[in-house]
Design an enzyme around this catalytic site. Structure first.
Site, PDB file in Angstrom:
ATOM      1  N   ASN A   7       0.965  -0.790   0.073  1.00  0.00           N
ATOM      2  CA  ASN A   7       0.108   0.006   0.311  1.00  0.00           C
ATOM      3  C   ASN A   7       0.675   1.217   0.223  1.00  0.00           C
ATOM      4  O   ASN A   7       1.673   2.293   0.970  1.00  0.00           O
ATOM      5  CB  ASN A   7      -1.119  -0.443   0.913  1.00  0.00           C
ATOM      6  CG  ASN A   7      -1.730   1.098   1.541  1.00  0.00           C
ATOM      7  OD1 ASN A   7      -1.339   2.713   1.380  1.00  0.00           O
ATOM      8  ND2 ASN A   7      -2.976   1.038   1.766  1.00  0.00           N
ATOM      9  N   GLU A  34      -3.198   1.287  -2.918  1.00  0.00           N
ATOM     10  CA  GLU A  34      -3.728   2.879  -2.712  1.00  0.00           C
ATOM     11  C   GLU A  34      -3.095   3.975  -3.752  1.00  0.00           C
ATOM     12  O   GLU A  34      -2.650   4.883  -3.347  1.00  0.00           O
ATOM     13  CB  GLU A  34      -3.846   3.680  -0.830  1.00  0.00           C
ATOM     14  CG  GLU A  34      -5.037   3.019  -0.535  1.00  0.00           C
ATOM     15  CD  GLU A  34      -4.699   3.966   1.228  1.00  0.00           C
ATOM     16  OE1 GLU A  34      -5.275   5.489   1.137  1.00  0.00           O
ATOM     17  OE2 GLU A  34      -4.257   3.767   2.091  1.00  0.00           O
ATOM     18  N   ASN A 147      -6.600  -4.681   5.928  1.00  0.00           N
ATOM     19  CA  ASN A 147      -7.508  -4.079   6.577  1.00  0.00           C
ATOM     20  C   ASN A 147      -8.449  -5.108   7.790  1.00  0.00           C
ATOM     21  O   ASN A 147      -9.299  -4.267   9.318  1.00  0.00           O
ATOM     22  CB  ASN A 147      -8.262  -2.893   5.882  1.00  0.00           C
ATOM     23  CG  ASN A 147      -8.101  -1.813   5.418  1.00  0.00           C
ATOM     24  OD1 ASN A 147      -6.799  -0.734   6.752  1.00  0.00           O
ATOM     25  ND2 ASN A 147      -8.148  -0.904   4.576  1.00  0.00           N
ATOM     26  N   ASP A 216      -1.591  -6.280   6.250  1.00  0.00           N
ATOM     27  CA  ASP A 216      -0.973  -6.436   4.784  1.00  0.00           C
ATOM     28  C   ASP A 216      -0.811  -7.843   4.638  1.00  0.00           C
ATOM     29  O   ASP A 216       0.531  -7.858   5.497  1.00  0.00           O
ATOM     30  CB  ASP A 216       0.199  -5.414   4.375  1.00  0.00           C
ATOM     31  CG  ASP A 216      -0.443  -4.064   4.403  1.00  0.00           C
ATOM     32  OD1 ASP A 216      -0.658  -3.834   3.414  1.00  0.00           O
ATOM     33  OD2 ASP A 216      -0.063  -3.184   5.680  1.00  0.00           O
TER      34      ASP A 216
END
Length: 254
Positions: A7, A34, A147, A216
């Site tokens: 990310n 992202e 997440n 992650d």
């Protein structure tokens, strides 16, 4: 074969970091989350100079996912089939007989919020999709920013995070449903140790104090489990100037 997830929290800002990291680590496939870039702004030419082809799905300011690879991707899938959603959070592709799914899982904001309910519904849709993918593609990697911290070993202060977003029972149960499809958390195949994190808040010197979460993940299917020779959280890029709040993670397959 090294398959990585990162990310980058804005590819526009972190492109120099990504370029340096690709040179250092030489992964074969990389999933980015992202990216926060519209497709026409994606730096595919700059990455091609380093030997990486790109497939991507982005939008302005938020979300955005991509897959980088040394060999060309085939059968690219953007989004969850049959799930009406304009958020750019999912991209999958095949490399020979290997299928790679890259997810940027919904954050959920707070337990009980409407975004939390949306997260659980989104994860249910992912489950339905992956239940079919794994039948078609026995060699399956599902990676990304989930997440969700899988269990208390993955949380710097489990009491403080108890039933909070990223650590709630419902979120963890949704992750366990994915694992029950025949997937394995590659990191836990090589380490049972707690206190190993992939995300640290920018605030309160979170990284320096190691106040983090392991959210992650690189999940691998039963067919790939015997070939898994390593799984790493690469903390080094988190020490660089203006870093992403996430560290890259990778799984290495023989």
């Amino acid at each position: 074969m090294k398959i990585a997830s990162w990310n980058v929290n804005s590819l526009n800002v972190r492109l120099p970091h990504l370029q340096e990291w690709l040179k250092l680590r030489q992964p074969d496939v990389v999933g980015l989350q992202e990216t926060k870039l519209e497709d026409h702004k994606f730096p595919d030419d700059a990455l091609l100079e380093l030997g990486y082809r790109s497939v991507f799905s982005g939008q302005k300011t938020y979300n955005g996912v991509a897959l980088l690879s040394r060999e060309s991707a085939s059968e690219v899938q953007i989004g969850i089939p049959g799930f009406g959603d304009d958020q750019k959070r999912v991209i999958a592709a095949s490399y020979g007989d290997l299928r790679v799914v890259n997810l940027y899982v919904v954050n959920g904001k707070a337990v009980g919020d409407e975004k939390y309910d949306y997260k659980l519904g989104w994860l249910d849709a992912v489950h339905g999709w992956l239940s079919e993918e794994i039948k078609r593609w026995p060699k399956l990697v599902v990676m990304g920013d989930f997440n969700i911290a899988p269990d208390d070993r993955d949380v710097h202060d489990p009491a403080a995070w108890d039933e909070q977003i990223l650590c709630s029972t419902a979120e963890r149960n949704a992750l366990q449903r994915l694992l029950a499809l025949g997937l394995h958390d590659s990191f836990r195949l090589h380490s049972e140790e707690g206190g190993q994190f992939s995300w640290w808040d920018y605030r309160a010197a979170g990284f320096r104090r190691n106040l983090g979460l392991r959210i992650d993940l690189a999940l691998i299917s039963d067919a790939l489990k015997p070939t898994c020779i390593g799984s790493v959280i690469d903390r080094e890029p988190r020490t660089w100037e203006r870093p992403s709040d996430h560290a890259p993670v990778w799984v290495e397959l023989a």
